[in-house]
Design a protein around this motif. Structure first.
Motif, PDB file in Angstrom:
ATOM      1  N   THR A 197       0.831  -1.204   0.000  1.00 20.28           N
ATOM      2  CA  THR A 197       0.000   0.000   0.000  1.00 20.28           C
ATOM      3  C   THR A 197       0.867   1.256   0.000  1.00 20.28           C
ATOM      4  O   THR A 197       1.983   1.271   0.532  1.00 20.28           O
ATOM      5  N   LEU A 249      -5.403  -6.446   0.641  1.00 21.25           N
ATOM      6  CA  LEU A 249      -5.622  -5.291  -0.236  1.00 21.25           C
ATOM      7  C   LEU A 249      -5.598  -5.709  -1.702  1.00 21.25           C
ATOM      8  O   LEU A 249      -4.653  -6.361  -2.150  1.00 21.25           O
ATOM      9  N   ARG A 265      -5.317   1.207  -1.725  1.00 21.55           N
ATOM     10  CA  ARG A 265      -6.152   0.925  -0.549  1.00 21.55           C
ATOM     11  C   ARG A 265      -5.296   1.075   0.712  1.00 21.55           C
ATOM     12  O   ARG A 265      -4.110   0.724   0.727  1.00 21.55           O
ATOM     13  N   ARG A 324      -6.800  -1.805  10.845  1.00 23.15           N
ATOM     14  CA  ARG A 324      -7.937  -1.675   9.927  1.00 23.15           C
ATOM     15  C   ARG A 324      -7.420  -1.615   8.497  1.00 23.15           C
ATOM     16  O   ARG A 324      -6.456  -0.905   8.216  1.00 23.15           O
ATOM     17  N   ASP A 325      -8.090  -2.378   7.607  1.00 18.71           N
ATOM     18  CA  ASP A 325      -7.696  -2.346   6.194  1.00 18.71           C
ATOM     19  C   ASP A 325      -8.900  -2.050   5.314  1.00 18.71           C
ATOM     20  O   ASP A 325     -10.041  -2.212   5.737  1.00 18.71           O
ATOM     21  N   GLU A 326      -8.621  -1.618   4.107  1.00 15.19           N
ATOM     22  CA  GLU A 326      -9.663  -1.379   3.109  1.00 15.19           C
ATOM     23  C   GLU A 326      -9.625  -2.488   2.063  1.00 15.19           C
ATOM     24  O   GLU A 326      -9.702  -2.245   0.855  1.00 15.19           O
ATOM     25  N   SER A 373     -16.055  -7.343   9.937  1.00 16.05           N
ATOM     26  CA  SER A 373     -15.791  -7.294   8.494  1.00 16.05           C
ATOM     27  C   SER A 373     -17.074  -7.474   7.718  1.00 16.05           C
ATOM     28  O   SER A 373     -18.089  -7.958   8.243  1.00 16.05           O
ATOM     29  N   ALA A 390     -15.894  -4.373   2.167  1.00 12.21           N
ATOM     30  CA  ALA A 390     -15.856  -3.183   3.024  1.00 12.21           C
ATOM     31  C   ALA A 390     -14.672  -3.193   3.975  1.00 12.21           C
ATOM     32  O   ALA A 390     -14.599  -2.399   4.897  1.00 12.21           O
ATOM     33  N   GLY A 391     -13.716  -4.087   3.792  1.00 15.63           N
ATOM     34  CA  GLY A 391     -12.546  -4.117   4.643  1.00 15.63           C
ATOM     35  C   GLY A 391     -12.778  -4.860   5.949  1.00 15.63           C
ATOM     36  O   GLY A 391     -13.874  -5.343   6.238  1.00 15.63           O
ATOM     37  N   THR A 437     -11.569  -4.993  10.326  1.00  8.04           N
ATOM     38  CA  THR A 437     -10.936  -4.379  11.486  1.00  8.04           C
ATOM     39  C   THR A 437     -10.660  -5.454  12.516  1.00  8.04           C
ATOM     40  O   THR A 437     -11.583  -6.164  12.947  1.00  8.04           O
TER      41      THR A 437
END
Length: 540
Positions: A405, A441, A446, A466-468, A516, A520-521, A523
């Motif tokens: 990223t 990702l 992202r 947290r990821d997207e 999750s 929508a990613g 957390t």
């Protein structure tokens, strides 16, 4: 001249004075009255009456069941009844459920009746005991001859009651239902229309229903009048209602007590089930730990040789390449392992590097297995700053983060209360979560965000990763920390990282949770208890 059966009560029969009586007889007279016909009714043996109609000695039959075979011989008016037929037998005779089940048995039937026709068509004619009347068929059965009798249900019930044939019972009800109406000679449309017209008038005026109730309703349940209902209620229902009222009150109290005890028992059963499942899982994990420890040792030894020897082998090969480049008297490039020298120069070092990477990957998997199987009865614990642990973990995975990223964010609280535990073990958890976020990702644009904060009300410190990314399907969320569960097995996932991480967090008295949704990613939230003697500003 209208004919009928002399012994088919309550439809038609000869009374004690030898005069025609029954539902069909009175219906015929009522039709004659409203249509202006003069009729004479003649009752006799059914087979004789059918023959009389065919020979022209009578003009109509006032009650005949319809069938395709009969419809080819006579013309029928619209049916005014549906006659149901039943199978009767002596008490103790095995029950049968259908006409087909009578095959092979001796069966009494009314000669030339609709059941005689139907059973003969089914190929049972040689076993039929034919009688002149339905009453004769039932008498024959009651006397011990034959095994069953097939008779119209209403006449059969009527005859058994009137003749007191107490050893007979119906064993199958409504095995056949037949339309029942007037029959005239083929082509006598004028007479048939008179019967049709008269029957329609009687139904419209209510006389048909009155006749039906008088003759056929005697064997049907009769409605209870309101007067009778209140009379019975005064004697029976009032005391019964008082008893029922008291019973209802007592029953409700009992239901409440039963509901409370049932809920308590259900909770105890659920707790017992969970404890049993945990014991089974713990036993599996103990056995798995022993197995993993042995397997890891056996794999590490030969893999250690590979890791040790592969760099030396690469150095030897590169030195050999230099010698081969220098010593070529004929100028022709040599072939190595069947490959042209130029190809070997490029490919062999790459192959050796891939083999070395594979051996390192084996070592990482074995180390994960050993971490999973390891039991630390008294792990070293000390106060630690979660911010520093997270910062160190991020430094370890800087390279994977840069490749995954361009939008990595680290937001540390800076004033967290200390946590008692193993810094190295907590660092391992953060590394696993960050690597998972990077791998989720779909593209470098992202983001991944790692943050820490304190929750003074709960006395905990929190780290969120947290990821997207692509998210996790709902059905997979409950299994994320199960040993060996992974959705990345094709890319080398072992399913041990999150399982080990969850175990480490639990050892520290904390929790590891995931939120999750697909697309929508995700957390991941690590919650750890703050040191019990930490002050309001995080200083012990």
């Amino acid at each position: 001249m209208v004919g009928g059966d002399r012994d088919y009560p309550p439809y038609e029969f000869l009374d004690r004075d030898g005069k025609p009586a029954g539902f069909n007889v009175e219906l015929t007279r009522a039709i004659a009255e409203v249509t202006g016909m003069r009729v004479e009714i003649r009752l006799g043996a059914w087979s004789e009456m059918r023959a009389a109609l065919a020979a022209g000695r009578i003009d109509a039959l006032q009650g005949m069941s319809w069938s395709e075979q009969r419809a080819a011989e006579v013309d029928f008016s619209p049916p005014h009844l549906v006659v149901n037929h039943a199978i009767f037998a002596r008490k103790g005779t095995p029950a049968v459920a259908s006409l087909e089940a009578l095959r092979g048995h001796a069966v009494a039937v009314h000669r030339d009746g609709i059941m005689d026709d139907q059973l003969t068509t089914l190929g049972m004619g040689d076993r039929l005991l034919r009688t002149d009347t339905p009453a004769d068929a039932l008498r024959l059965l009651a006397s011990g001859k034959g095994e069953y009798a097939v008779v119209a249900a209403l006449p059969g019930t009527f005859i058994i009651r009137e003749l007191k044939l107490t050893n007979l019972d119906p064993v199958a009800h409504s095995v056949a239902s037949q339309r029942y109406g007037y029959a005239v000679r083929k082509g006598d449309a004028a007479l048939r229309s008179r019967f049709d017209e008269g029957l329609a008038i009687l139904k419209q005026t209510g006389r048909y229903e009155a006749l039906r109730q008088r003759w056929l309703g005697v064997l049907e349940p009769q409605p209870v009048s309101w007067g009778k209902f209140f009379q019975y209620g005064a004697v029976v229902f009032v005391p019964l209602l008082l008893v029922l009222g008291g019973t209802v009150l007592w029953s409700r109290q009992l239901q409440r007590e039963v509901a409370e005890r049932t809920a308590s028992l259900a909770a105890a059963v659920e707790e017992l089930r969970l404890n049993q499942a945990q014991l089974v899982q713990a036993d599996k994990m103990a056995a798995l730990g022993v197995l993993v420890s042995g397997v890891a040792h056996e794999i590490n030894n030969p893999n250690g040789f590979i890791l040790l020897n592969m760099p030396a082998l690469k150095d030897v090969y590169l030195d050999a390449l230099e010698a081969l480049d220098r010593d070529r008297p004929d100028g022709a490039p040599p072939r190595l392992g069947g490959l042209p020298f130029a190809t070997a120069r490029e490919e062999v070092p790459r192959m050796l590097d891939e083999m070395l990477d594979g051996a390192r990957r084996i070592r990482r998997i074995v180390e994960d297995l050993k971490d999973f199987a390891r039991r630390e009865d008294a792990p070293a614990r000390a106060p630690l700053d979660l911010d520093e642990v997270v910062r160190a973990a991020v430094r370890l995975v800087e390279n994977p983060i840069r490749k995954a990223t361009t939008r990595f964010e680290l937001a540390l609280d800076g004033a967290l209360p200390p946590v008692v535990g193993s810094a190295q073990r907590i660092e391992q958890v953060i590394v696993n979560l960050v690597l998972n976020a990077c791998q989720a990702l779909p593209s470098p644009d992202r983001a991944v965000r790692v943050s820490t904060r304190a929750d003074g009300a709960r006395g905990v410190v929190i780290c969120e990763v947290r990821d997207e990314g692509v998210g996790i399907p709902p059905e997979h969320l409950p299994r994320l920390t199960d040993p060996f569960f992974t959705t990345k097995r094709d890319s080398g996932g072992t399913g041990l990282g999150l399982s080990v991480s969850s175990g480490i967090v639990k050892e520290h008295g904390g929790t590891l949770e995931f939120r999750s949704a697909p697309g929508a990613g995700t957390t991941a939230t690590v919650t750890l208890p703050a040191a019990p003697d930490a002050g309001p500003q995080g200083i012990p």
